[in-house]
Write a protein that holds these residues in place. Structure first.
Motif, mmCIF file in Angstrom:
data_model
loop_
_atom_site.group_PDB
_atom_site.id
_atom_site.type_symbol
_atom_site.label_atom_id
_atom_site.label_comp_id
_atom_site.label_asym_id
_atom_site.label_seq_id
_atom_site.Cartn_x
_atom_site.Cartn_y
_atom_site.Cartn_z
ATOM 1 N N HIS A 33 33.143 41.618 33.035
ATOM 2 C CA HIS A 33 33.912 41.630 31.935
ATOM 3 C C HIS A 33 33.520 42.851 31.206
ATOM 4 O O HIS A 33 34.828 42.828 30.127
ATOM 5 C CB HIS A 33 33.319 40.039 30.774
ATOM 6 C CG HIS A 33 33.136 38.817 31.378
ATOM 7 N ND1 HIS A 33 32.655 37.992 32.044
ATOM 8 C CD2 HIS A 33 33.808 37.718 30.974
ATOM 9 C CE1 HIS A 33 33.621 36.967 32.969
ATOM 10 N NE2 HIS A 33 33.965 36.661 31.433
ATOM 11 N N ILE A 35 35.024 40.483 40.073
ATOM 12 C CA ILE A 35 34.932 39.032 39.052
ATOM 13 C C ILE A 35 33.970 37.812 39.925
ATOM 14 O O ILE A 35 34.593 38.373 40.423
ATOM 15 C CB ILE A 35 36.252 38.406 38.744
ATOM 16 C CG1 ILE A 35 37.038 40.137 37.588
ATOM 17 C CG2 ILE A 35 36.415 37.408 37.718
ATOM 18 C CD1 ILE A 35 39.014 39.889 38.098
ATOM 19 N N HIS A 40 34.333 35.393 39.584
ATOM 20 C CA HIS A 40 35.099 34.178 41.446
ATOM 21 C C HIS A 40 36.293 34.634 42.430
ATOM 22 O O HIS A 40 36.532 34.126 42.362
ATOM 23 C CB HIS A 40 35.811 33.410 39.889
ATOM 24 C CG HIS A 40 35.546 33.011 38.334
ATOM 25 N ND1 HIS A 40 34.375 32.496 38.791
ATOM 26 C CD2 HIS A 40 35.563 32.592 37.442
ATOM 27 C CE1 HIS A 40 33.905 32.027 37.578
ATOM 28 N NE2 HIS A 40 34.372 32.495 36.426
ATOM 29 N N ASP A 92 31.419 30.343 32.678
ATOM 30 C CA ASP A 92 32.839 30.863 32.156
ATOM 31 C C ASP A 92 33.273 29.712 32.455
ATOM 32 O O ASP A 92 32.704 29.462 33.618
ATOM 33 C CB ASP A 92 32.589 32.190 33.351
ATOM 34 C CG ASP A 92 34.593 32.714 32.556
ATOM 35 O OD1 ASP A 92 34.238 34.232 32.466
ATOM 36 O OD2 ASP A 92 34.560 31.866 33.603
ATOM 37 N N HIS A 130 36.753 29.602 34.039
ATOM 38 C CA HIS A 130 36.959 29.193 34.930
ATOM 39 C C HIS A 130 36.725 29.666 36.196
ATOM 40 O O HIS A 130 37.434 29.587 37.347
ATOM 41 C CB HIS A 130 38.406 31.162 35.397
ATOM 42 C CG HIS A 130 38.683 30.763 33.979
ATOM 43 N ND1 HIS A 130 39.071 31.664 32.921
ATOM 44 C CD2 HIS A 130 40.706 29.877 33.871
ATOM 45 C CE1 HIS A 130 40.228 30.974 31.700
ATOM 46 N NE2 HIS A 130 40.978 30.755 32.490
ATOM 47 N N SER A 172 42.756 39.617 37.163
ATOM 48 C CA SER A 172 42.160 38.169 36.652
ATOM 49 C C SER A 172 41.144 37.837 37.466
ATOM 50 O O SER A 172 42.180 37.494 38.823
ATOM 51 C CB SER A 172 42.825 37.558 35.258
ATOM 52 O OG SER A 172 43.371 36.584 36.332
ATOM 53 N N CYS A 173 40.678 36.467 37.329
ATOM 54 C CA CYS A 173 40.253 36.117 38.295
ATOM 55 C C CYS A 173 41.222 34.921 38.978
ATOM 56 O O CYS A 173 41.519 34.093 39.561
ATOM 57 C CB CYS A 173 38.878 34.879 37.824
ATOM 58 S SG CYS A 173 39.243 34.068 36.410
ATOM 59 N N CYS A 188 37.267 42.012 34.982
ATOM 60 C CA CYS A 188 38.093 41.322 34.622
ATOM 61 C C CYS A 188 39.170 41.820 33.063
ATOM 62 O O CYS A 188 39.959 41.377 33.353
ATOM 63 C CB CYS A 188 37.276 40.468 33.174
ATOM 64 S SG CYS A 188 36.550 39.428 33.729
ATOM 65 N N CYS A 241 42.391 40.963 31.090
ATOM 66 C CA CYS A 241 42.261 39.789 31.332
ATOM 67 C C CYS A 241 42.052 38.980 29.229
ATOM 68 O O CYS A 241 42.133 37.879 28.733
ATOM 69 C CB CYS A 241 41.994 38.555 32.338
ATOM 70 S SG CYS A 241 41.118 37.275 31.867
ATOM 71 N N LEU A 242 40.771 39.843 28.676
ATOM 72 C CA LEU A 242 40.654 39.372 27.766
ATOM 73 C C LEU A 242 39.651 40.761 27.053
ATOM 74 O O LEU A 242 39.769 41.657 28.284
ATOM 75 C CB LEU A 242 39.089 38.599 27.780
ATOM 76 C CG LEU A 242 37.982 39.191 27.945
ATOM 77 C CD1 LEU A 242 36.269 37.742 28.034
ATOM 78 C CD2 LEU A 242 37.256 40.187 29.793
ATOM 79 N N ASN A 262 45.224 34.007 32.739
ATOM 80 C CA ASN A 262 45.305 32.493 32.694
ATOM 81 C C ASN A 262 45.104 32.481 31.525
ATOM 82 O O ASN A 262 45.685 31.244 31.419
ATOM 83 C CB ASN A 262 44.140 31.741 33.314
ATOM 84 C CG ASN A 262 42.638 32.892 33.556
ATOM 85 O OD1 ASN A 262 43.004 32.914 32.004
ATOM 86 N ND2 ASN A 262 41.324 33.176 34.002
ATOM 87 N N ARG A 273 43.784 37.100 23.022
ATOM 88 C CA ARG A 273 43.254 36.851 24.086
ATOM 89 C C ARG A 273 42.908 38.400 24.647
ATOM 90 O O ARG A 273 42.149 39.019 25.413
ATOM 91 C CB ARG A 273 43.738 36.260 24.444
ATOM 92 C CG ARG A 273 43.171 36.130 26.122
ATOM 93 C CD ARG A 273 42.122 35.462 26.746
ATOM 94 N NE ARG A 273 41.413 35.926 27.834
ATOM 95 C CZ ARG A 273 40.065 34.782 28.117
ATOM 96 N NH1 ARG A 273 39.147 34.025 26.943
ATOM 97 N NH2 ARG A 273 39.636 35.359 29.013
HETATM 98 S S1 SF4 Z 1 38.993 34.381 32.928
HETATM 99 FE FE1 SF4 Z 1 39.447 36.779 33.082
HETATM 100 S S2 SF4 Z 1 37.295 36.752 31.746
HETATM 101 FE FE2 SF4 Z 1 36.653 35.391 32.377
HETATM 102 S S3 SF4 Z 1 36.286 35.162 34.419
HETATM 103 FE FE3 SF4 Z 1 38.561 35.272 34.453
HETATM 104 S S4 SF4 Z 1 38.647 37.581 34.811
HETATM 105 FE FE4 SF4 Z 1 37.026 37.940 33.737
#
Ligand code: SF4
Lengths: 476, 199
Positions: A66, A116, A118, A137, A139, A355-356, A417, A420-421, A439, A445
């Motif tokens: 992250h 990441i 995921h 997390d 996701h 991102s994931c 990440c 994404c954030l 996402n 965000r």
């Molecule tokens: S949603 Fe974004 S911040 Fe969360 S694990 Fe996936 S890539 Fe990382």
């Protein structure tokens, strides 16, 4: 066991009940636990304070993602580059110390396996069909693409899993999202899941575990299934599932942490039993016609704010319910959009591919296919591609995708990440728009004041070329 | 964790729907390695708006928050619960909550109260008048000075933990033998499931 027909979710649940309590909650065994730097420090701290060990260290895998900057991690001399932000550095250092101290396998930021969580779990064969998988997390639902019951947990639960390898849970209700027919050309897994969330709403899956059913999913690759399940949480569902099949087994075979030899055969035989039985009852069913799905894009600040790319920014009065009207007005103010504007007239200044949800090799291939021989528009100030893991990055480089992105005016980054954030240096400036493959389009965000439009990788690439939201089908 | 039996006080009439955990505590506040002090960043985006309910002197220190549907959706960050606690919030009343966030809330001694929209609307009116609301976890009721009385459900285990301030980790560790039995039969029947990173 029971002869009553069961759903896939119920089968996995039943196989993990350690004990049931009188109040209906159950102690559920957790097979796989993924840990990253943001939601774990307070859990490790609590274990230390109470003098509690980790019950099964080999069932947890730790990887930073992250906070990590996505700029090069080693300098010219091969030495690790220090992290500039002191708070991020402290959080990353805490994981680096905590994981080995508790006997947990740790993938360092400089390893080619880093990525990441995921992306790493499936890639390493750590995530397997029929297992229960958790991570601090939301996701985590992503791993459901392999037929695993995977869901996000809070930090107290991270501590609970580390100490006991279980969680106390209330069983969710099974929900079925059935998709009939085939997706049209240029319509991706991301468009489908955005369409589904638009249909059922951000709270439509609340209290449920969704199983995605239909030929469309059977024909999908694992990467696409992971994309679909990833966003189940954006429909409010605890988890999303797709039954494992030969595609799943072929994907997992030979991965470093997947079963081997005779154990592989036994595992596959077991995995073949993991599907909803004929006649199994779902508490809620939604049917979607694949032909209705078009390349999708969000206009607001909730993932349910979805329109087809050919659509327009809605009027708040279009919504029946009062609280949604208020929310829509707030979203439009934040997004700086005028009702009635065609989505294809919305200009963008930033593009984020990563991102994931969409940073696996196929996502990068889909974006590169559009960008090949093209360049980003001049009004696009910042365009980055952030591969989901070091292994994805290496594979993309082998295929020459990095050259395509760089020639198109994109930056080619290290895995994490990223945008994404708004936690690491990659942020979208306030008031600017971003076509993003992530996402969440929540307020702030991607950085304070940032305006996010969620799209598929191919749509993000198309938007980069024209400098506005664009129907990717114009390019194919 | 502090036991919670009865909370009486003013309520912050937020009323907003789909309040996600990025709104409760933005990502830039997640870089901490402690649970303390997150109240500073709580609801930062909403507090930037003039006349917001959080900075309204009428609701300073109010222990109850009233929100719309799907409260706490989005990211699983428990920092959201820590931030609310740091603001002094012990009860949130809403028509629905995200699963993850309501679990996080309970584990930190915050009570999520689910009531139908009409009841929530009525409580918002009362809260806006600056009157105190009483939430009684023993009786599972929410009452107002106007004699409104709403009952709510909560799963008995969560209720028990909240009423007594119990630590769930300790409770489950006491079930170590049952967990060990499960692991032993697992290891015998499907050893590959137990290998994890050691495969
Ligand atoms: S949603 Fe974004 S911040 Fe969360 S694990 Fe996936 S890539 Fe990382």
């Amino acid at each position: 066991m029971a002869s009553r027909p069961r759903t896939l979710y119920e089968k996995i649940w039943d196989a993990h009940v350690v004990e049931t309590r009188d109040d209906g909650t159950a102690l559920i065994y957790i097979d796989r636990h993924l840990v990253h730097e943001v939601t774990s420090p307070q859990a490790f701290e609590a274990l230390k304070v109470a003098g509690r060990p980790v019950r099964r260290p080999e069932l947890t895998l730790a990887v930073p993602d992250h906070n990590l900057p996505t700029t090069p991690r080693v300098d010219g001399g091969g030495r690790p580059v220090p992290i500039a932000d002191p708070e991020s550095a402290a959080q990353l250092a805490a994981l680096e110390v905590n994981a080995p101290a508790f006997g947990i396998r740790y993938i360092p930021a400089t390893a080619k396996e880093q990525g990441i969580v995921h992306v790493v779990g499936p890639e390493q064969g750590f995530s397997l069909p029929g297992t229960t998988i958790v991570c601090g997390d939301s996701h985590t639902a992503c791993h459901g693409g392999l037929g695993a019951l995977a869901f996000g947990i809070g930090t107290s639960e991270v501590e609970h899993v580390l100490a006991t390898q279980t969680l106390l849970l209330q069983q969710s209700k099974p929900m079925e999202v059935r998709v009939e027919g085939d997706l049209g050309p240029g319509v991706s897994a991301k468009d489908l899941i955005l369409h589904i969330i638009g249909r059922i709403g951000a709270a439509g899956g609340s209290g449920y575990v969704i199983e995605y059913k239909g030929k469309v999913f059977e024909r999908m690759t694992i990467e696409e299934r992971l994309t679909v399940c990833n966003m189940s949480i954006e429909a409010g569902a605890r988890a999303g599932l797709i039954a494992p099949d030969d595609v799943t087994f072929a994907y997992l075979k030979g991965r470093p942490m997947a079963p081997k030899g005779a154990e592989w055969d036994a595992a596959v035989a077991y995995w073949r039993t993991l599907h909803s039985d004929e006649g199994a009852v779902f508490a809620k069913s939604v049917t979607i016609n694949a032909a209705d799905v078009e390349p999708s894009v969000t206009w607001g600040t909730s993932p349910e704010d979805v329109v087809p790319i050919g659509g327009r920014v809605p009027h708040p009065e279009d919504f029946a319910d009062e609280s949604k009207r208020v929310a829509a007005q707030k979203s439009l103010d934040y997004m700086g959009l005028v009702p009635g504007t065609p989505m294809i007239e919305v200009r963008i200044e930033n593009v984020f591919i990563g991102s994931c949800t969409n940073s696996r090799i196929e996502d990068l291939r889909a974006a590169a296919a559009i960008l090949k021989g093209r360049r980003k528009a001049d009004n696009v100030k910042w365009a980055i591609v952030v591969p989901g893991s070091g292994l994805v990055k290496a594979m993309a480089e082998e295929e020459g995708l990095d050259r395509i992105f760089i020639e198109a005016g994109f930056e080619w980054r290290e895995p994490g990440c990223s945008a994404c954030l708004g936690m690491n240096p990659d942020k979208v400036p306030a008031g600017e728009r971003c076509a993003s493959t992530s996402n969440r389009n929540f307020v702030g965000r991607q950085g304070p004041g940032a305006r996010t439009h969620l799209v598929s990788p191919a749509m993000a690439a198309a938007a980069a070329v024209t400098g506005r939201l664009t129907d990717v089908r114009e390019f194919v | 964790m502090e036991p919670l039996t009865r909370v009486e006080g003013r309520a912050i009439p937020l009323g907003l729907k789909n309040v996600d955990t990025d709104i409760i505590i933005p990502a830039k506040w997640l870089k901490t390695i402690s649970r303390e002090g997150l109240g500073q960043g709580a609801f930062e985006v909403l507090r930037a708006e003039p006349g917001n309910v959080f900075d309204d002197p009428a609701y300073q220190g109010a222990p109850i928050l009233i929100a719309g549907d799907n409260y706490g959706c989005g990211s699983s960050r428990e920092h959201a619960a820590w931030a609310m606690l740091d603001l002094g919030i012990r009860v949130v009343i809403a028509p629905s909550f995200s699963d993850i966030h309501s679990g996080n809330a309970v584990k930190n001694g915050i009570l999520p109260v689910v009531l139908p929209q009409e009841a929530v609307d009525r409580l918002l009116e009362v809260a806006r008048e600056g009157l105190a609301i009483t939430v009684d976890l023993e009786a599972q009721t929410v009452t107002t000075p106007y004699q409104d009385r709403f009952t709510f459900e909560l799963d008995p285990f969560r209720r028990h933990c909240l009423l007594n301030g119990l630590d769930e980790v300790g409770l489950t560790m006491a079930r170590g033998e049952a967990i060990g039995g499960f692991e032993a039969s697992r290891t015998a029947a499907q050893p590959w499931l137990m290998r994890g990173t050691a495969a």
